[in-house]
Scaffold this active site. Structure first.
Site, PDB file in Angstrom:
ATOM      1  NE  ARG A 110      88.433 -15.313  74.700  1.00  0.00           N
ATOM      2  CZ  ARG A 110      87.813 -16.435  74.061  1.00  0.00           C
ATOM      3  NH1 ARG A 110      86.653 -16.362  73.133  1.00  0.00           N
ATOM      4  NH2 ARG A 110      88.206 -17.943  74.218  1.00  0.00           N
ATOM      5  CG  HIS A 137      92.953 -20.144  73.565  1.00  0.00           C
ATOM      6  ND1 HIS A 137      92.576 -19.877  74.881  1.00  0.00           N
ATOM      7  CD2 HIS A 137      91.955 -20.712  72.940  1.00  0.00           C
ATOM      8  CE1 HIS A 137      91.255 -20.153  74.983  1.00  0.00           C
ATOM      9  NE2 HIS A 137      90.832 -20.364  73.866  1.00  0.00           N
ATOM     10  CD  GLN A 140      90.270 -24.944  73.399  1.00  0.00           C
ATOM     11  OE1 GLN A 140      89.548 -24.193  73.564  1.00  0.00           O
ATOM     12  NE2 GLN A 140      90.289 -26.548  73.125  1.00  0.00           N
ATOM     13  CG  ASP A 232      92.017 -22.166  65.535  1.00  0.00           C
ATOM     14  OD1 ASP A 232      90.796 -22.029  65.734  1.00  0.00           O
ATOM     15  OD2 ASP A 232      92.640 -21.250  66.138  1.00  0.00           O
ATOM     16  CB  CYS A 272      90.104 -24.681  69.982  1.00  0.00           C
ATOM     17  SG  CYS A 272      90.355 -23.388  68.449  1.00  0.00           S
ATOM     18  NE  ARG A 300      89.261 -23.806  77.495  1.00  0.00           N
ATOM     19  CZ  ARG A 300      88.833 -22.973  76.692  1.00  0.00           C
ATOM     20  NH1 ARG A 300      88.271 -23.184  75.783  1.00  0.00           N
ATOM     21  NH2 ARG A 300      88.976 -21.774  77.411  1.00  0.00           N
TER      22      ARG A 300
HETATM   23  N1   CP Z   1      87.545 -22.449  72.117  1.00  0.00           N
HETATM   24  C1   CP Z   1      87.335 -21.269  72.790  1.00  0.00           C
HETATM   25  O1   CP Z   1      88.210 -20.832  73.679  1.00  0.00           O
HETATM   26  O2   CP Z   1      86.114 -21.127  72.539  1.00  0.00           O
HETATM   27  P1   CP Z   1      85.288 -19.551  72.851  1.00  0.00           P
HETATM   28  O3   CP Z   1      85.877 -18.544  71.881  1.00  0.00           O
HETATM   29  O4   CP Z   1      83.944 -19.692  72.427  1.00  0.00           O
HETATM   30  O5   CP Z   1      85.570 -19.146  74.249  1.00  0.00           O
HETATM   31  N1  NVA Z   2      92.308 -18.751  66.729  1.00  0.00           N
HETATM   32  C1  NVA Z   2      90.891 -18.582  67.363  1.00  0.00           C
HETATM   33  C2  NVA Z   2      90.729 -19.272  68.563  1.00  0.00           C
HETATM   34  C3  NVA Z   2      89.284 -19.422  68.990  1.00  0.00           C
HETATM   35  C4  NVA Z   2      88.864 -20.286  70.176  1.00  0.00           C
HETATM   36  C5  NVA Z   2      90.688 -16.894  67.373  1.00  0.00           C
HETATM   37  O1  NVA Z   2      91.737 -16.658  68.057  1.00  0.00           O
HETATM   38  O2  NVA Z   2      89.724 -16.776  67.142  1.00  0.00           O
END
Ligand code: CP
Ligand code: NVA
Length: 313
Positions: A110, A137, A140, A232, A272, A300
């Site tokens: 990440r 992502h 997701q 989101d 998400c 997930r």
């Molecule tokens: N939706 C998602 O990726 O959640 P987290 O940021 O908690 O991993």
């Molecule tokens: N768009 C959000 C998604 C989190 C799962 C972010 O990047 O923070």
């Protein structure tokens, strides 16, 4: 001994979601369905495999579902917490990749910059999985369309409205939705549209799958008749300093009861998570019986197990 479904011959990294063809996506969803229905058959497919999870940003769902999924498949994982530092701060990303490939069978990362993932993948001779970047992502969105397929029985022509920021989540819904043949309408305020190159690539794929991609301005136009309404956060991780300006820019883009009513009668709400009730979504919508946010979160786990099986075995 039961036979397990054969792994799919897909490219070994999942960096964007554009690696997979529409046909590969269909096969992938079949595998995920099978793995969800019969988890016991897959308890040892990753036996002896070790994974590294490197996260430059916080996580609940992605971390827990990858750690649990790896364990459920017989593998083990190590979490490298970089939430206080970018990967390149202590040593170059290339050196990190070249060390990790000597010890582990896969990297789940990440990151802030999509380029960091590309650099890890270019330098590590083991699969790299995008656990969220500034651009995409994919894990997701794969779980989201899998959830919608369970709900509606198919994805071709399924009408999904995305309301809000043209961010990583929006990009992945476009990328995967185009491959699934869905009809996606995105509504964003001016200046927050999705990346033009990603929209163009998704439109190109949608022409093959009879999907449809439309970018509009008005949330009402996006939601009219939609079977799925997705939103989101307005400020993604790393954009916290922009929160106040974004709250102003997105004020008319809240998914609330009045907006959601304009969707199809059997419409579902998706997010998400994490969510901010009272900002991008009202509590009345996200906590209503039409909300399938916890099904998304459950899936997930199942979908990522299928990703691991696909890329690693
Ligand atoms: N939706 C998602 O990726 O959640 P987290 O940021 O908690 O991993
Ligand atoms: N768009 C959000 C998604 C989190 C799962 C972010 O990047 O923070």
């Amino acid at each position: 001994m039961h036979a397990v479904a054969a792994p799919l011959a897909l490219k070994r990294d999942l960096l964007t979601g554009t690696e997979w063809s529409p046909a590969q996506l269909r096969d992938f969803f079949r595998l995920a369905t099978e793995m969800k229905a019969r988890p016991d058959r897959y308890r040892t497919v990753l036996a002896g495999s070790v994974f590294v999870l490197i996260f430059e940003k916080p996580s609940l769902r992605t971390r827990v579902t990858f750690e649990t999924g790896i364990a459920n498949l017989g593998g083990t994982s190590t979490f490298l917490d970089h939430t206080a530092a970018r990967l390149s701060e202590r040593e170059p990303v290339r050196d990190i990749a070249k060390n990790l490939e000597r010890w582990v069978q896969g990297i789940v990362a990440r990151v802030f910059a999509q380029e960091t993932l590309e650099e890890l993948a270019a330098n590590a001779n083991v699969p790299v999985i995008n656990a969220l970047s500034d651009k995409f992502h994919p894990c997701q969105a794969l779980a989201d369309f899998f959830t919608l397929e369970e709900r509606f029985g198919g994805l071709r022509g399924l009408k999904l409205a995305y309301v809000g920021d043209g961010n990583n989540m929006c990009h992945s819904l476009l990328t995967i939705g185009a491959r699934a043949g869905a009809h996606i309408r995105v509504a964003t305020p001016a200046g927050y549209e999705p990346d033009a190159a990603i929209v163009a690539e998704s439109k190109r794929v949608a022409r093959e799958t009879r999907g449809k991609i439309e970018i509009v301005r008005s949330p009402e136009d996006a939601v009219a008749g939609a079977q799925a309404v997705y939103t989101d956060v307005w400020a993604s991780m790393g954009q916290e300093t922009e929160s106040a300006a974004r709250e102003k820019a997105f004020a008319a883009y809240q998914v609330n009861e009045a907006l959601f009513e304009q969707a199809a009668p059997d419409a579902v709400f998706l997010h998400c998570l994490p969510a901010h009730r009272g900002l991008e979504v009202s509590a009345g919508v996200i906590d209503s019986p039409r909300s399938i946010i916890y099904d998304q979160a459950e899936n997930r786990l199942h979908v990522q197990k299928a990703i691991l099986h696909t890329l690693l075995t």
